[in-house]
Design a protein around this motif. Structure first.
Motif, mmCIF file in Angstrom:
data_model
loop_
_atom_site.group_PDB
_atom_site.id
_atom_site.type_symbol
_atom_site.label_atom_id
_atom_site.label_comp_id
_atom_site.label_asym_id
_atom_site.label_seq_id
_atom_site.Cartn_x
_atom_site.Cartn_y
_atom_site.Cartn_z
ATOM 1 N N PHE A 1 0.826 -1.206 0.000
ATOM 2 C CA PHE A 1 0.000 0.000 0.000
ATOM 3 C C PHE A 1 0.861 1.258 0.000
ATOM 4 N N LEU A 2 1.884 1.271 0.832
ATOM 5 C CA LEU A 2 2.761 2.432 0.927
ATOM 6 C C LEU A 2 3.505 2.672 -0.384
ATOM 7 N N LEU A 3 3.988 1.609 -1.004
ATOM 8 C CA LEU A 3 4.668 1.734 -2.283
ATOM 9 C C LEU A 3 3.719 2.236 -3.362
ATOM 10 N N SER A 4 2.514 1.702 -3.412
ATOM 11 C CA SER A 4 1.527 2.151 -4.401
ATOM 12 C C SER A 4 1.177 3.619 -4.202
ATOM 13 N N PHE A 5 1.007 4.017 -2.950
ATOM 14 C CA PHE A 5 0.699 5.418 -2.657
ATOM 15 C C PHE A 5 1.839 6.340 -3.072
ATOM 16 N N CYS A 6 3.066 5.943 -2.779
ATOM 17 C CA CYS A 6 4.230 6.763 -3.142
ATOM 18 C C CYS A 6 4.381 6.880 -4.655
ATOM 19 N N LEU A 7 4.159 5.781 -5.373
ATOM 20 C CA LEU A 7 4.255 5.835 -6.823
ATOM 21 C C LEU A 7 3.151 6.697 -7.428
ATOM 22 N N LEU A 8 1.947 6.621 -6.866
ATOM 23 C CA LEU A 8 0.855 7.473 -7.326
ATOM 24 C C LEU A 8 1.168 8.946 -7.077
ATOM 25 N N LEU A 9 1.667 9.245 -5.900
ATOM 26 C CA LEU A 9 2.016 10.622 -5.565
ATOM 27 C C LEU A 9 3.141 11.143 -6.447
ATOM 28 N N GLU A 10 4.115 10.296 -6.722
ATOM 29 C CA GLU A 10 5.222 10.711 -7.581
ATOM 30 C C GLU A 10 4.765 10.915 -9.017
ATOM 31 N N SER A 11 3.801 10.126 -9.479
ATOM 32 C CA SER A 11 3.331 10.268 -10.855
ATOM 33 C C SER A 11 2.588 11.579 -11.087
ATOM 34 N N THR A 12 2.055 12.183 -10.029
ATOM 35 C CA THR A 12 1.372 13.464 -10.192
ATOM 36 C C THR A 12 2.360 14.602 -10.405
ATOM 37 N N GLY A 13 3.579 14.459 -9.909
ATOM 38 C CA GLY A 13 4.576 15.507 -10.066
ATOM 39 C C GLY A 13 4.458 16.624 -9.046
ATOM 40 N N ILE A 14 3.557 16.478 -8.091
ATOM 41 C CA ILE A 14 3.315 17.553 -7.126
ATOM 42 C C ILE A 14 4.452 17.707 -6.119
ATOM 43 N N CYS A 15 5.223 16.653 -5.922
ATOM 44 C CA CYS A 15 6.281 16.696 -4.917
ATOM 45 C C CYS A 15 7.659 16.979 -5.492
ATOM 46 N N ASN A 16 7.739 17.315 -6.735
ATOM 47 C CA ASN A 16 9.051 17.587 -7.317
ATOM 48 C C ASN A 16 9.624 18.872 -6.736
ATOM 49 N N ALA A 17 10.728 18.745 -6.094
ATOM 50 C CA ALA A 17 11.350 19.899 -5.437
ATOM 51 C C ALA A 17 11.837 20.920 -6.445
ATOM 52 N N SER A 18 12.113 20.496 -7.661
ATOM 53 C CA SER A 18 12.622 21.433 -8.654
ATOM 54 C C SER A 18 11.591 22.515 -8.986
ATOM 55 N N TRP A 19 10.309 22.167 -8.962
ATOM 56 C CA TRP A 19 9.283 23.175 -9.240
ATOM 57 C C TRP A 19 9.232 24.213 -8.124
#
Length: 81
Positions: A40-58
């Motif tokens: 569950f944690l891995l799936s949640f992290c991959l979903l969150l990463e796929s949105t791009g909302i957590c990219n520090a570069s932005w």
């Protein structure tokens, strides 16, 4: 003075907290990977990463834009007409 700000303690806690999961996973890989919580944690992290909302570069780019006062390209070079 480094000890007065709590930075060293925060750094040690961050290192220990991040390495503890890696040590457990390396010691018991099948048990770790078969856990429903891990899946569950891995799936949640991959979903969150796929949105791009957590990219520090932005975030860093937005802060740099505000500090440097960058404007759109049209201001500097004009339009195509």
């Amino acid at each position: 003075e480094l000890f007065n700000f709590g930075f060293l303690g925060a750094l040690i806690v961050t290192i220990v907290a991040s390495i503890s999961w890696q040590l457990v996973a390396s010691a018991f890989p099948m048990l770790f990977l078969n856990s429903p919580f891990t899946y569950f944690l891995l799936s949640f992290c991959l979903l969150l990463e796929s949105t791009g909302i957590c990219n520090a570069s932005w975030v860093l780019a937005a802060i740099h834009k505000k500090i440097a006062g960058f404007q759109r390209d049209e201001v500097y070079i004009g339009t195509a007409e």
